[in-house]
Design an enzyme around this catalytic site. Structure first.
Site, PDB file in Angstrom:
ATOM      1  N   LEU A  70       0.860  -1.169   0.000  1.00 37.71           N
ATOM      2  CA  LEU A  70       0.000   0.000   0.000  1.00 37.71           C
ATOM      3  C   LEU A  70       0.900   1.224   0.000  1.00 37.71           C
ATOM      4  O   LEU A  70       1.995   1.194   0.570  1.00 37.71           O
ATOM      5  CB  LEU A  70      -0.883   0.034   1.259  1.00 37.71           C
ATOM      6  CG  LEU A  70      -1.956  -1.059   1.414  1.00 37.71           C
ATOM      7  CD1 LEU A  70      -2.635  -0.929   2.776  1.00 37.71           C
ATOM      8  CD2 LEU A  70      -2.985  -0.991   0.292  1.00 37.71           C
ATOM      9  N   ASP A  71       0.437   2.316  -0.627  1.00 34.35           N
ATOM     10  CA  ASP A  71       1.197   3.562  -0.580  1.00 34.35           C
ATOM     11  C   ASP A  71       1.400   3.985   0.871  1.00 34.35           C
ATOM     12  O   ASP A  71       0.591   3.660   1.744  1.00 34.35           O
ATOM     13  CB  ASP A  71       0.449   4.678  -1.313  1.00 34.35           C
ATOM     14  CG  ASP A  71       0.456   4.507  -2.824  1.00 34.35           C
ATOM     15  OD1 ASP A  71       1.211   3.660  -3.324  1.00 34.35           O
ATOM     16  OD2 ASP A  71      -0.316   5.227  -3.489  1.00 34.35           O
ATOM     17  N   LYS A  72       2.449   4.751   1.108  1.00 35.68           N
ATOM     18  CA  LYS A  72       2.774   5.213   2.457  1.00 35.68           C
ATOM     19  C   LYS A  72       1.576   5.852   3.158  1.00 35.68           C
ATOM     20  O   LYS A  72       1.288   5.564   4.326  1.00 35.68           O
ATOM     21  CB  LYS A  72       3.935   6.205   2.388  1.00 35.68           C
ATOM     22  CG  LYS A  72       4.294   6.857   3.722  1.00 35.68           C
ATOM     23  CD  LYS A  72       5.418   7.875   3.543  1.00 35.68           C
ATOM     24  CE  LYS A  72       5.702   8.607   4.843  1.00 35.68           C
ATOM     25  NZ  LYS A  72       6.773   9.627   4.685  1.00 35.68           N
TER      26      LYS A  72
END
Length: 348
Positions: free
Chosen positions: A143-145
């Protein structure tokens, strides 16, 4: 542990001594306790009495009675992991069995390194998620940060391969929730814009940004990849903002963020794809709603469904919203109880 558990021996664990097999899962249990529980018939394998030295075989079912809690059951942080970070990542565990760990990843925590965070990312903190196993769990997707929500880790290499294949074959199903600027029209649809990496961004990927490419131009655009996202509006506040469900049919970098921005409805809090210069249908304010609404990204991996690699059972896991999105939902009067778990299935 407060109830009887029936655990299945995996292929990777065959021919292990029962006492060693138990200690890998329950760090607090002593050799003396194992021998006593075997002697009194409280620990059984396939319903039969066993000794501590019995070797378990793949597929066998081990009955484990309630065991006393102990601080030793909490993994000791490895070098470089602070006690606070170990506690944080352990508290993020949403669900686990002897094969898979699911986290509700907090926003702001990268999945892997490369964001100038040192070891402070899920991959680097996974040593605190061993729970008696000899190997660290392995990420099988990312998942993106700044995106929160369900993230799966495999506890063995074999399970990691099986889950990775499931993601590649698209037998898993992920549903994201987001707040976006404006209200998409129609209320349900599919976005098919391709994506290509913008030039000149990111020495290490931290500045990476994707550009949308019209479906008719994908084949003639160097580096462009096809991308597909399903969307459905769940609720709205006038014409200012909407609560949408998103399903990434493909899994491209920043796909949901870039697709919603291209549609004219950037995700709230997305400065990269929804800055003040972003053309959108939400009164032209970019991806910020103003007032008391958080400026953090409002994108959450709400649920994931997959076939368990060992049992074959369909597993569906749901992650609660992070605090900043809970506050936004409360402010806007949106209720989780008012929407279907899978709006796309409802329509079908």
């Amino acid at each position: 542990m407060s109830s009887v558990k029936l655990l299945t021996v995996s292929v990777d664990e065959g021919e292990s001594r029962l006492d060693r097999w138990l200690k890998r899962r329950f760090a607090q249990i002593t050799q003396g306790q194992i021998e006593k529980l075997c002697r009194t018939g409280q620990i059984r394998v396939d319903g039969g009495r066993v000794k501590a030295s019995t070797r378990v075989q793949p597929g066998q079912e081990v009955r484990v009675p309630p065991l006393p809690a102990s601080e030793s059951n909490v993994p000791k942080p490895e070098a470089g992991i602070s006690a606070a970070d170990a506690k944080m990542i352990q508290a993020a565990v949403l669900w686990k069995d002897e094969h898979i760990i699911a986290l509700n990843k907090p926003p702001g925590l990268p999945s892997q390194g490369g964001s100038g965070q040192g070891n402070r990312h899920v991959d680097g903190l996974s040593a605190a998620l061993m729970f008696g196993y000899k190997d660290q769990p392995k990420l099988v997707h990312r998942l993106d940060k700044d995106t929160s929500g369900v993230l799966l880790l495999a506890r063995t290499s074999r399970i990691a391969r099986a889950l990775s294949e499931a993601f590649q074959s698209r037998t898993t199903r992920k549903i994201y929730w987001a707040a976006v600027a404006g209200v998409p029209n129609p209320k349900m649809g599919t976005i098919r814009f391709g994506l290509v990496k913008a030039p000149g961004h990111g020495r290490g990927g931290e500045g990476e940004k994707m550009m949308a490419v019209h479906p008719s131009k994908i084949d003639e655009t160097d580096g462009a990849k096809r991308a597909t996202t399903d969307f459905a509006v769940l609720d709205a506040l006038g014409t200012r903002t909407a609560w949408v469900a998103l399903v990434p049919v493909t899994g491209r970098t920043h796909q949901l963020r870039a697709h919603m921005a291209e549609l004219g409805h950037p995700i709230v809090g997305d400065g990269k794809y929804g800055g003040s210069g972003q053309e959108n249908l939400g009164d032209g304010w970019g991806a910020q709603l103003g007032g008391d609404i958080s400026r953090k990204l409002h994108l959450h991996a709400r649920s994931i469904s997959f076939d368990h690699p060992i049992t074959g059972k369909r597993i569906t896991l749901t992650a609660p919203l992070p605090d900043h999105m809970k506050r936004t939902w409360k402010t806007l009067g949106w209720s989780e109880a008012d929407v279907p778990a899978d709006p796309f299935a409802e329509e079908a």
